[in-house]
Design a protein around this motif. Structure first.
Motif, PDB file in Angstrom:
ATOM      1  N   PRO A 257       0.810  -1.225   0.000  1.00  0.00           N
ATOM      2  CA  PRO A 257       0.000   0.000   0.000  1.00  0.00           C
ATOM      3  C   PRO A 257       0.842   1.273   0.000  1.00  0.00           C
ATOM      4  N   SER A 260       0.765   2.694  -3.540  1.00  0.00           N
ATOM      5  CA  SER A 260      -0.526   2.883  -4.212  1.00  0.00           C
ATOM      6  C   SER A 260      -0.895   4.352  -4.351  1.00  0.00           C
ATOM      7  N   VAL A 296      -5.774  -2.905  -3.707  1.00  0.00           N
ATOM      8  CA  VAL A 296      -4.620  -2.514  -2.894  1.00  0.00           C
ATOM      9  C   VAL A 296      -4.632  -3.376  -1.639  1.00  0.00           C
ATOM     10  N   SER A 300      -5.640   1.502   0.154  1.00  0.00           N
ATOM     11  CA  SER A 300      -6.515   2.056  -0.874  1.00  0.00           C
ATOM     12  C   SER A 300      -5.719   2.982  -1.774  1.00  0.00           C
ATOM     13  N   ARG A 302      -4.555   6.399  -3.491  1.00  0.00           N
ATOM     14  CA  ARG A 302      -4.447   7.754  -2.965  1.00  0.00           C
ATOM     15  C   ARG A 302      -3.827   8.653  -4.025  1.00  0.00           C
ATOM     16  N   ALA A 312      -8.317  10.604  -1.363  1.00  0.00           N
ATOM     17  CA  ALA A 312      -8.949   9.610  -2.216  1.00  0.00           C
ATOM     18  C   ALA A 312      -9.216  10.177  -3.604  1.00  0.00           C
ATOM     19  N   SER A 316     -13.851   7.973  -9.648  1.00  0.00           N
ATOM     20  CA  SER A 316     -13.783   6.528  -9.496  1.00  0.00           C
ATOM     21  C   SER A 316     -15.181   5.945  -9.638  1.00  0.00           C
TER      22      SER A 316
END
Length: 378
Positions: A257, A260, A296, A300, A302, A312, A316
């Protein structure tokens, strides 16, 4: 230094004045910027790597319609691959940058796995694996051009730096090098280039507070609508730096993560000047990045930047993708649905979202080969 150990920063600089050899054959050196948390995590017996950061292993330059497939990179002193001033289409498929199996190597390449600058090419990166790099998995960007002078807020003077890629209709984003924020985005209305490479661009609308010393980036040079799909990102030192307006990040797997994060802003330093910025603002009309069904592990997706923007991803989910240029081809939709021929582009897009999806009307043309639609089809 590859990201292998928890609570350790991605890399540290070494104070060159601190390096000397001890009498017992070991070396002394001082890391700069170690946090208190990192100091408690580093222990005797830990290993680290010193990236050489020299030559690129693979350079793809000034080609048209180039496909790279089934290539594995185990080691390289600098960039695993550099992509410069290509055109047409680029497909990077099953490209692996990784530590060689059966070894105890900490790193693969010393710098980015894929570094792309000034490419006027539709690009898809799919089914790849990235691990152990000394820098980013991906960097897409435009060269920074310095505004030498202006006669008004809609006309700028600059040097082309040898690039002949400029054309009327391209999008220019002016960035303040101090704040690293966009001052405005406009299209090239006119272009005059002198034999010595000096040039004048006329903009289709003025950019307020534009001044000599500002930098500008050309959005088309940074691969708008990049497709990044079905790739695996393991652990490595950096992040993904994507300045591709409207890029689609789809169905990728991020094992660590800490990797990510997608860096989306301009980054203007003494050693490099990268852009454009995809941070949304009234001054920036470039599209952001679209995300859908990325996995991920223990985390999550980022966004990150040189400014306070992050968090975030705002674009999406399926609804944000349905009218994306990689999904919806308005010309193809009109041509293949004769009952809708009288509709304008906006009405066709609305029809596709409200009715075409459920009715099974295909919006795809040649992009169907990218297999995007199967991921969001209802």
């Amino acid at each position: 230094m590859a990201k292998l150990k928890q609570n350790i920063e991605s890399y540290y600089f070494i104070n060159p004045n601190s390096v000397f050899q001890l009498s017992n054959g070991t070396w002394h050196m001082q890391f700069v910027g170690l946090s208190r948390e990192a100091m408690t995590e580093i222990a005797s017996g830990d290993r680290f790597a010193l990236p050489l950061r020299s030559q690129s292993l693979l350079i793809v330059q000034q080609l048209t319609n180039f496909n790279l497939s089934n290539v594995v990179v185990y080691a390289g002193p600098g960039l695993a691959s550099a992509w410069v001033r290509n055109s047409g289409s680029i497909v990077i498929n099953d490209f692996q940058v990784r530590r060689k199996e059966g070894t105890n190597r900490l790193m693969s390449s010393g710098a980015d796995a894929i570094h792309m600058v000034d490419n006027l090419a539709s690009t898809a990166i799919a089914n790849c694996f990235f691990e152990g790099m000394g820098d980013d998995a991906l960097n897409t960007r435009s060269t920074a051009f310095k505004i030498e002078d202006k006669s008004s807020s809609s006309q700028i003077f600059f040097k082309t730096l040898g690039l002949s890629l400029f054309s009327v209709g391209q999008s220019v984003q002016v960035v303040d090098p101090m704040t690293q924020l966009a001052k405005g985005t406009s299209k090239i209305l006119s272009l005059t280039v002198a034999p010595d490479g000096s040039a004048i661009i006329g903009l289709d609308h003025p950019i307020a507070s534009l001044k000599p010393g500002d930098l500008f980036f050309v959005a088309e040079f940074a691969i708008p609508n990049l497709l990044l799909t079905n790739n695996v990102f393991s652990n490595f030192r950096g992040t993904l730096r994507i300045r591709s307006s409207g890029a689609m990040v789809l169905n990728n797997h991020f094992v660590d993560p800490r990797n990510s994060s997608i860096f989306v802003s301009a980054d203007i330093q003494s050693a490099w000047q990268e852009g454009p910025s995809l941070i949304p603002s009234p001054e920036n009309s470039l599209s952001g990045i679209y995300f859908y069904e990325n996995l991920v592990d223990n985390g999550s997706m980022r966004l990150s930047s040189t400014t306070n923007y992050g968090g975030a991803p705002p674009l999406s989910g399926k609804s944000s993708l349905l009218t994306h240029p990689l999904i919806f081809d308005v010309k193809f939709y009109r041509l293949n649905n004769s009952d809708l021929a009288a509709m304008n582009d906006s009405q066709l897009a609305t029809h596709w979202v409200d009715h075409g999806v459920s009715e099974g009307r295909g919006p795809l043309s040649d992009i169907a080969r990218l297999n995007i639609w199967k991921y969001i089809q209802t």
